[in-house]
Design an enzyme around this catalytic site. Structure first.
Site, PDB file in Angstrom:
ATOM      1  N   LEU A 179       0.469  -1.154  -0.213  1.00 21.48           N
ATOM      2  CA  LEU A 179      -0.041   0.021   0.282  1.00 21.48           C
ATOM      3  C   LEU A 179       0.837   1.345  -0.110  1.00 21.48           C
ATOM      4  O   LEU A 179       2.126   0.620   0.673  1.00 21.48           O
ATOM      5  CB  LEU A 179      -0.361   0.028   1.317  1.00 21.48           C
ATOM      6  CG  LEU A 179      -1.419  -0.647   1.704  1.00 21.48           C
ATOM      7  CD1 LEU A 179      -3.058  -1.151   2.654  1.00 21.48           C
ATOM      8  CD2 LEU A 179      -2.942  -1.241   0.042  1.00 21.48           C
ATOM      9  N   ASP A 180       0.492   2.429  -0.309  1.00 21.09           N
ATOM     10  CA  ASP A 180       0.831   3.296  -0.146  1.00 21.09           C
ATOM     11  C   ASP A 180       1.630   3.865   0.554  1.00 21.09           C
ATOM     12  O   ASP A 180       0.656   3.769   1.816  1.00 21.09           O
ATOM     13  CB  ASP A 180       0.684   3.988  -1.689  1.00 21.09           C
ATOM     14  CG  ASP A 180       0.384   3.901  -2.601  1.00 21.09           C
ATOM     15  OD1 ASP A 180       1.554   3.826  -3.307  1.00 21.09           O
ATOM     16  OD2 ASP A 180      -0.460   5.474  -3.788  1.00 21.09           O
ATOM     17  N   ARG A 181       2.661   4.351   0.984  1.00 17.11           N
ATOM     18  CA  ARG A 181       2.337   5.040   2.833  1.00 17.11           C
ATOM     19  C   ARG A 181       1.889   6.342   3.025  1.00 17.11           C
ATOM     20  O   ARG A 181       1.738   5.868   4.068  1.00 17.11           O
ATOM     21  CB  ARG A 181       4.218   6.574   2.740  1.00 17.11           C
ATOM     22  CG  ARG A 181       3.770   6.547   3.927  1.00 17.11           C
ATOM     23  CD  ARG A 181       5.751   7.632   4.040  1.00 17.11           C
ATOM     24  NE  ARG A 181       5.878   7.836   5.089  1.00 17.11           N
ATOM     25  CZ  ARG A 181       7.068   8.939   5.232  1.00 17.11           C
ATOM     26  NH1 ARG A 181       7.721   9.017   4.299  1.00 17.11           N
ATOM     27  NH2 ARG A 181       6.722   9.184   6.429  1.00 17.11           N
TER      28      ARG A 181
END
Length: 322
Positions: free
Chosen positions: A150-152
């Protein structure tokens, strides 16, 4: 949350000689990949030198990097220097916070409600992320690996495998499109459609500073997202976005391609709109992986799990409804 940026410590420790017997779950992987996973903090060049010089032995004999381990093999791990990585926030502190956000766990895997602002793994100036923090608080765990990313800035359901065989099986489900991943996203502006399938190829660029940027491009990789309208507001629309492929920043770029970028998106969004969202209390990207569904690799059942919206996102929606 505080940044996990850190720097390498001058302190290091030397591991003892170890004899590791390979079980069925570890069999099939290359010896170099096994060493990279087992000897965290050891430079890759050092690991390949150990193989070339025979410091690493399998069944008391030398092997080359492509050798695939078999169940019952005994691997000699030589003593090596492991450099410690320091962080302003101890990995164990992060791990304890993450333990409280576990949505589901059994002996094969766990699903975590990842907080926004925390990377899934270390790198690019980060001392550590989700997976490093979990390993720090569970030193007895023989295997913990990310199934996907997942993106940060994205919160929500994150799959982590506790067995190599489970990781392989879930990766196969991902490749064949049998893992359902649904997100809640707030689009800028009024989106009038009830649903729309976006089929726009995406191409990843790396800027001079190392920053990744994704654009819609005819020569990009095939990318499909299904958007469904959930709730309409005067100047925004809450949608469910279902990933039919899994490209970097896919939902964010497809939403911007629609002309309705995500609220709080500093990379692909509208700067003026984002200033307005910050005044309303939104200090992050409004993107949350709220649901994941997959076939359990060892139990022959479908697992469907949900992670509720964080309080900050729910508070914003309540404000918009008023």
């Amino acid at each position: 949350m505080k940044s996990m940026k850190g720097q390498v410590s001058d302190s290091a420790r030397k591991t003892p000689v170890r004899q590791v017997e390979i079980d069925a779950d570890e069999a099939g992987q290359r010896i170099d990949n096994f060493l990279l996973a087992r000897l965290k903090g050891v430079p890759k060049s050092r690991i390949y030198r150990m193989l070339r010089t025979g410091e690493v032995r399998v069944n008391k004999g030398r092997v080359k990097a492509p050798y695939r381990l078999q169940a019952g093999d005994v691997v000699r791990l030589p003593p090596v220097q492991v450099t410690a990585v320091c962080s302003p926030v101890a990995p164990g502190d992060w791990g304890r916070r993450l333990e409280a956000r576990i949505v589901y766990e059994d002996e094969d895997l766990l699903v975590l409600d990842k907080p926004a602002g925390m990377a899934v793994h270390g790198g690019s100036g980060l001392a550590g992320g989700v997976i490093e923090a979990l390993r720090a608080i569970r030193p007895q765990a023989r295997f913990l690996e990310l199934v996907h990313r997942l993106d940060r800035d994205t919160s929500g359901c994150l799959l982590i495998a506790k067995r190599r065989s489970v990781l392989r099986a879930l990766h196969e489900q991902l490749r064949s499109g049998r893992v359902e991943k649904r997100y809640l996203a707030l689009l800028e502006g009024g989106w009038r459609r009830r649903f729309q399938r976006v089929d726009v190829p995406l191409r990843k660029f790396v800027l001079q500073g190392g920053e990744r940027l994704v654009k819609a491009a005819e020569d990009g990789k095939p990318s499909q997202t299904l958007f469904r309208r959930i709730e309409a507001f005067p100047h925004a629309t809450l949608v469910e976005a279902e990933l039919l492929t899994g490209r970097t920043h896919q939902i964010r770029v497809h939403a911007a391609w629609l002309g309705h970028p995500l609220a709080g998106d500093e990379r692909y969004g509208d700067k003026t709109a984002n200033r307005r969202w910050r005044r309303l209390g939104l200090k992050r990207l409004f993107l949350h992986a709220w649901q994941v569904a997959f076939h359990h690799p060892r139990r022959d059942v479908m697992i469907r799990l949900e992670a509720p919206l964080d309080g900050e996102l729910e508070a914003l929606l309540d404000h918009l409804r008023q």
